[in-house]
Design an enzyme around this catalytic site. Structure first.
Site, PDB file in Angstrom:
ATOM      1  N   VAL A 379     -42.568  73.940   8.963  1.00 22.83           N
ATOM      2  CA  VAL A 379     -41.654  73.124   9.758  1.00 22.83           C
ATOM      3  C   VAL A 379     -42.328  71.855  10.267  1.00 22.83           C
ATOM      4  CG1 VAL A 379     -40.197  75.042  10.446  1.00 22.83           C
ATOM      5  CG2 VAL A 379     -42.188  74.446  11.845  1.00 22.83           C
ATOM      6  N   LYS A 381     -45.653  71.617  11.834  1.00 18.44           N
ATOM      7  CA  LYS A 381     -46.493  71.739  13.028  1.00 18.44           C
ATOM      8  C   LYS A 381     -47.821  71.004  12.848  1.00 18.44           C
ATOM      9  CE  LYS A 381     -46.552  76.223  12.981  1.00 18.44           C
ATOM     10  NZ  LYS A 381     -45.748  76.441  11.765  1.00 18.44           N
ATOM     11  N   THR A 382     -48.486  71.246  11.714  1.00 21.25           N
ATOM     12  CA  THR A 382     -49.802  70.648  11.499  1.00 21.25           C
ATOM     13  C   THR A 382     -49.696  69.152  11.272  1.00 21.25           C
ATOM     14  OG1 THR A 382     -50.549  72.726  10.516  1.00 21.25           O
ATOM     15  CG2 THR A 382     -51.876  70.773  10.096  1.00 21.25           C
ATOM     16  N   SER A 702     -33.502  94.414  17.734  1.00 25.63           N
ATOM     17  CA  SER A 702     -32.293  93.588  17.604  1.00 25.63           C
ATOM     18  C   SER A 702     -31.146  94.270  16.871  1.00 25.63           C
ATOM     19  CB  SER A 702     -32.628  92.275  16.879  1.00 25.63           C
ATOM     20  OG  SER A 702     -33.571  91.543  17.613  1.00 25.63           O
ATOM     21  N   LYS A 745     -31.389  83.060  13.830  1.00 25.96           N
ATOM     22  CA  LYS A 745     -30.344  84.004  13.436  1.00 25.96           C
ATOM     23  C   LYS A 745     -29.019  83.284  13.180  1.00 25.96           C
ATOM     24  CE  LYS A 745     -32.463  87.878  15.919  1.00 25.96           C
ATOM     25  NZ  LYS A 745     -32.387  88.814  17.048  1.00 25.96           N
TER      26      LYS A 745
END
EC number: 3.4.21.53
Length: 805
Positions: A379, A381-382, A702, A745
Site C-alpha cells: 500500500v 508504506k516504505t 469476527s 471488510k
C-alpha cells in the site's frame, strides 16, 4: 599594570630649598607648562621623557635657550593632543631641563629634574606653547619624635624589599638605591617615582602635602603592588613547571614519531585525523573524547593489530555528522503537493506530516515523532518514507529489520570484539551525513529474538523521544543525539510488536485500496514507471481504465498494488519483446480482450455472492494480512450415530474461531424456543460447521454472528436474505460485540457484490470515519443482540420442510 622597574633613577642635583630660592614671583606668574602623558614627576627626582608634540619641542628649545624653569603636569586623558586647563591635573612640579638628547632615529629625549611642588591656577598663554600662573605648595612634616611615623617608614622599607625580592635580578639596582637612602622624606618621593604605580596613584601622592599621610598612602599602594608581584611570581613558577612537563611530552612524542618512522610509518595518519577533526561541528565533550582516543593511536605501533582497530574507530567518529543538520523545507504547500504527486490517497499520513512541519515551523525546534505506518503489503508504506524525506528536504535512509535477531545490529558491538562495528542506526547517519534525516525502519513487526539478545528491546531507546537524545551505541561509546531524526516504522501486523515498543510509536493505519483507487495509482504511477523500466516511450502504450480494472479484478487479489505492478510489467515485457524483434503489429492500446494473450487465463474470479438457495450457508467478512475477504460459513445436520459426537469443525480453524462455533451452538440450544427449534433435534442430529478453502488458516472472533445465523438456518431451513454479509463477535448472553478491520471488510463486500452488511452498533463509529466513496452502494444494519441479527438475516420462506424428529 606594568611591574617592570624603570631604568633610570633620580639623582639630587639641587635640594628643594635651594630651588625655592631661585623661583621669582615673575616666573611663578607666567611659567611654561609641559604636559606629560601617563607620567608624574616628583620633586628631587630625574625623569627621562620623549618629546613628540611640536608645542612641547618649542617649549624645550626656549627653556634651554633662556635657562628658565618649567612647570610639569600630567594629563587627565592621555589621548588629548592639545590639552587645555580642563585636561590637566592642577598639581604638578616645577622642574629644570637637565639634558636634551638627539637620537639616531630623529627622536628627542629630555631628562627633567623636579624642584618643587606647585599648583596650576590658570593658563595665561596657549601659543606657541602653554604658560600658566602657578603657586608653590609646601609640605607638612611630622615631628622627629613621632614614633608612629618612624615605624611606618620601617614598614615601608620591609614591604619594598619583599616586593623587590620577588621581582628577581631586575630589581637589584633599585634595591641597592633604597638601602642607601637616609632621608625618610626623600625615600617617600623616590619610591613614589620609581615603583611602577598607576599614574593616577602617583598623582594622588603628589597632591598629598602632608608627609605622614603621603607615607600611609605609599604603604597602601606598596602592599597592593607587593601582592600582585608575588601572585605573578607564583604564576610564573607554575607556568615554568607546566612548560617543563609540556616540553617533556613534546620530546617523548618526537621520540615516538622517530621510532614509528624507523618502523615504516610517517605519522601522517594522526595528522590527517587532526585536520579532519578541525572541520567537525561537535560538542566539547566529543572533542575531548576524540583527543583522548587520538593519543592512544599515536602510542601504538602501526604494525600491531590494535592500530588498525583504533584508526577505524577514529575514522568512524569523524564520519558521523554530529551537529550537522539539513535545513527543513517549510513551504507547506510545496510539501503537500509533493506528497500528493507521489502517493494517491493516504490522507492520514499526509495530514500528520504537515502537522509536524507546521509545529516545527512555529517553534523552530521540536523532537521528531516516531511514526508507525501499519497496513497490508503493497500500500506504499516504505515508499512513503522517501517521499516524506524529499518533501522535507532531508536525507533518506532505510533499515530493514525483517528477520533481525542480533541486538548488536541496533546498538553496535563493543570494541573489544574482533570485527566490531557500529549499529545500523549509526551507519545510516554516516551515510546520510546529517543528524536529522528520515530513517525508515522497515518490517518492525518481523524482528526476532534468540540467544544474541532482543533487538526489539534495543529499539526501545532508539524510538523513545524522551531517551534518544542520549542514544548510546556500544561501538561509538559516547552519547549521540537522535531526537532530530524522523523515524518512520512500517508493519503489517501490530500483534507481533511488543507493547512497550508499540507505546513509543504513533500508529497510523493505512488501509487497502478500492478498485477505483488502484486504477488511479496504476494510471499515475505504475504504468509510467514500468514503461520506463521496459524501454518503452511514455505515450507509446496506453492502458484504458477498463483494462486496468480488468487486470485488478481478474489477475490480482491484494489490498495494495504490488501484484498489479508485476502484472503491468509482465504485459509490457511481452510488448517490448515484440518491438525488439521488429514486429510492427503489437498493440499500442491494451484492451480487456487482449489480456488473455499477454497474461494468460484469468487467475482469480471475484468473490461473487453465491446466492441463498441452500439453508445454512451464510456470507461472513474477514480480515487478512492482504486485506479483507468474504468468508462462507456452511453448516449441515446429520443423524446422530453411536459415537455421540455432536459438533464437527473443519476448514483449518484457529482456537478462537472454534470457540466461537461452540458458543454459537450452545447459545442456540439455550434459546431454541425463541428461534422455533425443537430441543430434541440437538440429541438426534450431529452438527458439522465448515469454512471453505480449508488449506488457508483462519482465526478470530469476527465469524461469531455468521455461525449463529448459519446454524439457525440449518435447524429451521429458513432462507438467508440475499446479498447479505455480516461480521461480529458473540457472547453467551447473546450480545454482539464490535470487531476491527471494517474498511478492508467493506472493500471485500463491494468486490463480491454484497449490498447489505450487518454490524454491531459500536462499529458505527468506524463507518463514520470512512469516506463516502467507499460506502457507495452499501446499506448497513446495526444490531445489538443475536436476535436482531436473526430477525433481519433469515426470511420466513423455507428452503425445505422442517427436519424430522
Amino acid at each position: 599594570m606594568a611591574t617592570h622597574v624603570m631604568p633610570i633613577f633620580a639623582e639630587v642635583h639641587n635640594s628643594p630649598a635651594d630651588s625655592d630660592n631661585q623661583l621669582s614671583a615673575e616666573q611663578l606668574a607666567n611659567l611654561p607648562i609641559l604636559p606629560l602623558r601617563n607620567m608624574v614627576l616628583f620633586p628631587g627626582m630625574a625623569l627621562p621623557i620623549v618629546i613628540g608634540r611640536d608645542k612641547s619641542m618649542a617649549l624645550v628649545k626656549e627653556a634651554m635657550r633662556s635657562k628658565s624653569h618649567i612647570g610639569v603636569v600630567c594629563q587627565v586623558n592621555s589621548k588629548v593632543d592639545d590639552p587645555q586647563l580642563g585636561d590637566l591635573y592642577r598639581v604638578g612640579v616645577v622642574a629644570d631641563i637637565i639634558k636634551v638628547l638627539e637620537l639616531p632615529d630623529n627622536s628627542t629625549n629630555v631628562i627633567l629634574q623636579g624642584l618643587a611642588v606647585m599648583s596650576l591656577d590658570a593658563i595665561t598663554q596657549t601659543e606657541p606653547y602653554l604658560r600658566g600662573h602657578v603657586t608653590k605648595l609646601d609640605d607638612t612634616h611630622p615631628k622627629k619624635s613621632d614614633k608612629e611615623f618612624n615605624v611606618l617608614m620601617q614598614s615601608i622599607k620591609e614591604v619594598t624589599f619583599h616586593m623587590l625580592g620577588n621581582m628577581g635580578n631586575s630589581a637589584q639596582e633599585l634595591s641597592f638605591a633604597v638601602k642607601n637612602i637616609d632621608s625618610p622624606f626623600y625615600m617617600i618621593d623616590f619610591l613614589a617615582s620609581n615603583v611602577p604605580f598607576e599614574p593616577r596613584q602617583k598623582q594622588l601622592m603628589l597632591e598629598e602635602r602632608d608627609v605622614k599621610k603621603r607615607a600611609y598612602m605609599l604603604y597602601s599602594f606598596l602592599t597592593r603592588e607587593d601582592q600582585l608581584v608575588e601572585l605573578k611570581a607564583n604564576i610564573t613558577s607554575r607556568t615554568r613547571e607546566d612548560l617543563s612537563q609540556q616540553q617533556r611530552e613534546v620530546f617523548l612524542q618526537q621520540q615516538i614519531r622517530t621510532i614509528q618512522e624507523e618502523l615504516g610509518n610517517d605519522g601522517n595518519d594522526s595528522a590527517k585525523l587532526k585536520e579532519r577533526a578541525k572541520t567537525k561541528k561537535w560538542s566539547d565533550k566529543a572533542q575531548q573524547w576524540f583527543d583522548k582516543e587520538l593519543k592512544k593511536l599515536e602510542r601504538l605501533n602501526p604494525q600491531s593489530p590494535d592500530y588498525s582497530v583504533q584508526y577505524s574507530y577514529l575514522d568512524t567518529l569523524l564520519n558521523l555528522p554530529w551537529e550537522n543538520y539539513s535545513k527543513d523545507n517549510f513551504n507547506l504547500k510545496r510539501v503537500e503537493a509533493k506528497l500528493n504527486r507521489d502517493h494517491y490517497g493516504l490522507e492520514k499520513v499526509k495530514d500528520r506530516i504537515l502537522e509536524h512541519l507546521s509545529v516545527l515551523k512555529l517553534r523552530g525546534d521540536l523532537k521528531a515523532p516516531i511514526l508507525c505506518l501499519y497496513g497490508p503489503p503493497g500500500v506504499g508504506k516504505t515508499s512513503l518514507g522517501r517521499s516524506i524525506a524529499e518533501a522535507l528536504n532531508r536525507k533518506y535512509a532505510r533499515i530493514s529489520l525483517g528477520g533481525l535477531h542480533d541486538e548488536a545490529e541496533i546498538r553496535g558491538h563493543r570494541r573489544t570484539y574482533i570485527g566490531a562495528m557500529p549499529g545500523r542506526i549509526m551507519e545510516a547517519l554516516g551515510k546520510c551525513e546529517t543528524s536529522n534525516p528520515v530513517i525508515v525502519l522497515d518490517e518492525i513487526d518481523k524482528v526476532g529474538q534468540d540467544f544474541k539478545g532482543d533487538p526489539a528491546s534495543a529499539l526501545l531507546e532508539v524510538l523513545d523521544p524522551e531517551q534518544n537524545s542520549h542514544f548510546h551505541d556500544n561501538y561509538i561509546d559516547i552519547d549521540y543525539d537522535l531526537s532530530k531524526v524522523l523515524f518512520i516504522a512500517t508493519a503489517n501486523n501490530l500483534q507481533t510488536i511488543s507493547q512497550p515498543l508499540l507505546d513509543r510509536m504513533e500508529v497510523i493505519e493505512i488501509n487497502g485500496y478500492i478498485a477505483e483507487e488502484k486504477i488511479e495509482i496504476a494510471r499515475r504511477h505504475l504504468v509510467p514507471k514500468q514503461l520506463e523500466e521496459n524501454g518503452l516511450e511514455p505515450r507509446e502504450i496506453k492502458f484504458p481504465k477498463e483494462t486496468l480494472a480488468a487486470i485488478i479484478e481478474k489477475y490480482t487479489r491484494e489490498s495494495g498494488v504490488r501484484e498489479l505492478e508485476k502484472k503491468i510489467g509482465k504485459l509490457l515485457r511481452k510488448i517490448a519483446r515484440l518491438k525488439a524483434q521488429g514486429e510492427a503489429d503489437y498493440p499500442t492500446t491494451i484492451l480487456p480482450k487482449d489480456l488473455k494473450g499477454f497474461l494468460g487465463a484469468e487467475e482469480y474470479h471475484s468473490d461473487n455472492y453465491e446466492g441463498n438457495d441452500f439453508a445454512g450457508v451464510v456470507t461472513g467478512l474477514a480480515w487478512t494480512a492482504v486485506g479483507g475477504e468474504i468468508l462462507y460459513i456452511e453448516s449441515s445436520l446429520s443423524r446422530a450415530g453411536k459415537s455421540g459426537e455432536k459438533l464437527t469443525l473443519t476448514g483449518n480453524l484457529g482456537d478462537v474461531m472454534k470457540e466461537s462455533a461452540v458458543i454459537a451452538l450452545e447459545y442456540i440450544k439455550a434459546h431454541s424456543q425463541q428461534f422455533g427449534i425443537d430441543y430434541q433435534l440437538f440429541d438426534k442430529y450431529n452438527v458439522h460447521i465448515h469454512v471453505p478453502e480449508g488449506a488457508i488458516p483462519k482465526d478470530g472472533p469476527s465469524a461469531g454472528v455468521t455461525m449463529v445465523t448459519s446454524l439457525v438456518s440449518s435447524f429451521t431451513q429458513r432462507k438467508v436474505r440475499g446479498r447479505l454479509a455480516m461480521t461480529g463477535e458473540i457472547t453467551l448472553r447473546g450480545k454482539v460485540l464490535p470487531v476491527g478491520g471494517i474498511k478492508e471488510k467493506i472493500l471485500a463486500a463491494k468486490r463480491a457484490g454484497i449490498t447489505d452488511i450487518v454490524l454491531c452498533k459500536e462499529n458505527k463509529r468506524d463507518i463514520d470515519e470512512i469516506k463516502e466513496m467507499y460506502l457507495k452502494g452499501l446499506t448497513f444494519h446495526y444490531v445489538d443482540t443475536i436476535k436482531d441479527v436473526i430477525d433481519y438475516a433469515l426470511l420466513p420462506e423455507k428452503v425445505n420442510d422442517a427436519i424430522a424428529l
